[in-house]
Write a protein that holds these residues in place. Structure first.
Motif, short mmCIF file in Angstrom:
data_model
loop_
_atom_site.label_atom_id
_atom_site.label_comp_id
_atom_site.label_asym_id
_atom_site.label_seq_id
_atom_site.Cartn_x
_atom_site.Cartn_y
_atom_site.Cartn_z
N ALA A 1 4.94 8.57 -7.87
CA ALA A 1 6.27 8.44 -8.46
C ALA A 1 6.75 7.00 -8.45
O ALA A 1 7.36 6.51 -9.42
CB ALA A 1 7.25 9.34 -7.70
N ARG A 2 6.47 6.27 -7.37
CA ARG A 2 6.90 4.87 -7.30
C ARG A 2 6.03 3.99 -8.20
O ARG A 2 6.52 3.01 -8.77
CB ARG A 2 6.85 4.39 -5.85
CG ARG A 2 7.70 5.22 -4.91
CD ARG A 2 7.78 4.63 -3.53
NE ARG A 2 8.62 3.44 -3.51
CZ ARG A 2 8.87 2.74 -2.41
NH1 ARG A 2 8.35 3.11 -1.24
NH2 ARG A 2 9.65 1.67 -2.45
N GLU B 1 14.18 -3.51 -2.96
CA GLU B 1 15.17 -2.46 -2.75
C GLU B 1 14.97 -1.79 -1.40
O GLU B 1 15.94 -1.43 -0.73
CB GLU B 1 15.08 -1.42 -3.87
CG GLU B 1 15.51 -1.96 -5.24
CD GLU B 1 15.39 -0.91 -6.32
OE1 GLU B 1 15.00 0.23 -5.99
OE2 GLU B 1 15.69 -1.23 -7.49
N ASP B 2 13.72 -1.63 -0.98
CA ASP B 2 13.46 -1.06 0.34
C ASP B 2 13.99 -1.98 1.43
O ASP B 2 14.57 -1.52 2.42
CB ASP B 2 11.96 -0.84 0.54
CG ASP B 2 11.43 0.27 -0.35
OD1 ASP B 2 12.25 1.01 -0.92
OD2 ASP B 2 10.20 0.36 -0.51
N ALA B 3 13.80 -3.30 1.27
CA ALA B 3 14.27 -4.24 2.28
C ALA B 3 15.77 -4.32 2.34
O ALA B 3 16.35 -4.59 3.40
CB ALA B 3 13.68 -5.63 1.99
N ARG C 1 0.83 -1.21 0.00
CA ARG C 1 0.00 0.00 0.00
C ARG C 1 0.86 1.26 0.00
O ARG C 1 0.49 2.27 -0.61
CB ARG C 1 -0.93 -0.01 1.21
CG ARG C 1 -2.09 -0.99 1.10
CD ARG C 1 -3.07 -0.83 2.27
NE ARG C 1 -4.22 -1.71 2.11
CZ ARG C 1 -5.30 -1.41 1.39
NH1 ARG C 1 -5.35 -0.24 0.76
NH2 ARG C 1 -6.31 -2.25 1.30
N ARG C 2 1.99 1.22 0.70
CA ARG C 2 2.86 2.41 0.70
C ARG C 2 3.35 2.74 -0.69
O ARG C 2 3.46 3.91 -1.07
CB ARG C 2 4.03 2.18 1.66
CG ARG C 2 3.68 2.34 3.13
CD ARG C 2 4.92 2.46 3.99
NE ARG C 2 5.75 1.26 3.94
CZ ARG C 2 5.60 0.22 4.76
NH1 ARG C 2 4.66 0.24 5.69
NH2 ARG C 2 6.40 -0.84 4.65
N VAL C 3 3.68 1.73 -1.47
CA VAL C 3 4.14 1.98 -2.84
C VAL C 3 2.99 2.46 -3.72
O VAL C 3 3.13 3.42 -4.50
CB VAL C 3 4.78 0.72 -3.43
CG1 VAL C 3 5.17 0.95 -4.89
CG2 VAL C 3 6.01 0.31 -2.63
N LEU C 4 1.83 1.82 -3.60
CA LEU C 4 0.69 2.20 -4.44
C LEU C 4 0.16 3.59 -4.11
O LEU C 4 -0.54 4.19 -4.93
CB LEU C 4 -0.44 1.17 -4.29
CG LEU C 4 -0.13 -0.24 -4.79
CD1 LEU C 4 -1.32 -1.16 -4.55
CD2 LEU C 4 0.25 -0.24 -6.27
N ALA D 1 7.40 -5.84 -6.82
CA ALA D 1 8.18 -6.68 -5.90
C ALA D 1 9.65 -6.23 -5.87
O ALA D 1 10.27 -6.22 -4.81
CB ALA D 1 8.08 -8.14 -6.32
N GLU D 2 10.21 -5.87 -7.03
CA GLU D 2 11.60 -5.37 -7.06
C GLU D 2 11.72 -4.05 -6.30
O GLU D 2 12.73 -3.82 -5.62
CB GLU D 2 12.05 -5.19 -8.50
CG GLU D 2 12.19 -6.50 -9.28
CD GLU D 2 12.60 -6.27 -10.72
OE1 GLU D 2 12.77 -5.08 -11.10
OE2 GLU D 2 12.76 -7.26 -11.47
#
Length: 254
Positions: free
Chosen positions: A22-23, A142-144, A15-18, A137-138
């Motif tokens: 920009a992401r 990268e965040d992890a 949800r943070r990405v969606l 997922a990629e």
């Protein structure tokens, strides 16, 4: 059209990405952003369908409604007059091992895309969504993998630093430094010289000769001896001449 995409990360991370346009733009395959437009989801989109490539120029809008994320937008063929209108909704749902994106979409097209049959168009749309899920997922990977620890360390409050400084100052008390300074007190001559410099300018003090035990030792006085020799030599010559004259006079009388 309906389609499901699996993302091997928790719902909260997805949800943070969606929620970040920009992401989301980085995860859309074939999207080349138009920086001058000022929108993260504006630019050119290359779509692979039935062995052909169609490039659209347009913009997408991202909105969140009742926990789902909706992409809507319009585009025009870069080489042609065909148009396309898209409405795509994605609902993140928690499931064992990750998140399931339940997608539903509607496309209205005119031009080259309308020339393909429904099955071919749906196959291209599903392939596009699968690639979007892989890119998502990629992005989360990268965040992890981002380094943590060095920048997450808590900075001690200012009060703690002040307490540490007090501790250092306390450690110097009673260590004999004051006694050493007392032993090195200047004598009375130096104190008098220091008192006489009070009220004088800094330039005068800097150029003032040292006094007391630090004063330079004067050179032996040689001027006095030289002056004595300067006057004694003529006097001795006169006395010698007088002695010679007296001696001659006494010889004549004999």
């Amino acid at each position: 059209m309906e389609h499901e995409v699996f993302v091997p990360y928790p719902v909260g991370a997805v949800r943070r990405v969606l929620s970040d346009p920009a992401r989301v733009a980085r995860c859309v395959p074939g999207l080349q952003q138009d920086v001058s437009s000022g929108s993260a989801l504006a630019g050119r989109l290359r779509l692979r369908i039935g062995g052909s490539t169609i490039t659209y120029r347009g913009a997408l809008r991202l909105t969140e409604r009742d926990g789902s994320y909706e992409l809507s937008g319009e585009g025009t063929e870069a080489r042609g007059s065909g148009t396309v209108t898209l409405v795509l909704s994605a609902m993140p749902e928690e499931m064992p091992g990750g998140t399931r994106l339940s997608c539903t979409g509607t496309i209205v097209s005119a031009g080259r895309l309308a020339e393909f049959d429904e099955k071919t168009a749906q196959s291209a749309a599903r392939r596009l969504l699968d690639r979007f899920g892989a890119a998502l997922a990629e992005e989360l990977a990268e965040d992890a993998a981002a380094p943590t620890g060095t920048f997450d360390a808590e900075v001690p409050p200012l009060e703690a630093e002040v307490d540490d400084m007090h501790g250092i100052e306390d450690g110097f008390e009673g260590d004999g430094l004051d006694e050493d300074l007392d032993d090195d007190e200047p004598p009375a001559e130096a104190a008098h010289a220091r008192r006489t410099m009070i009220g004088r300018s800094a330039e005068e003090v800097d150029h003032a000769p040292p006094r007391g035990r630090y004063a330079p030792v004067p050179a032996p006085e040689t001027a006095t001896g030289t002056a004595v020799l300067r006057w004694a030599a003529p006097a001795a010559a006169v006395a010698l001449a007088g002695a010679v004259v007296v001696g001659r006079v006494l010889r004549r009388r004999r």
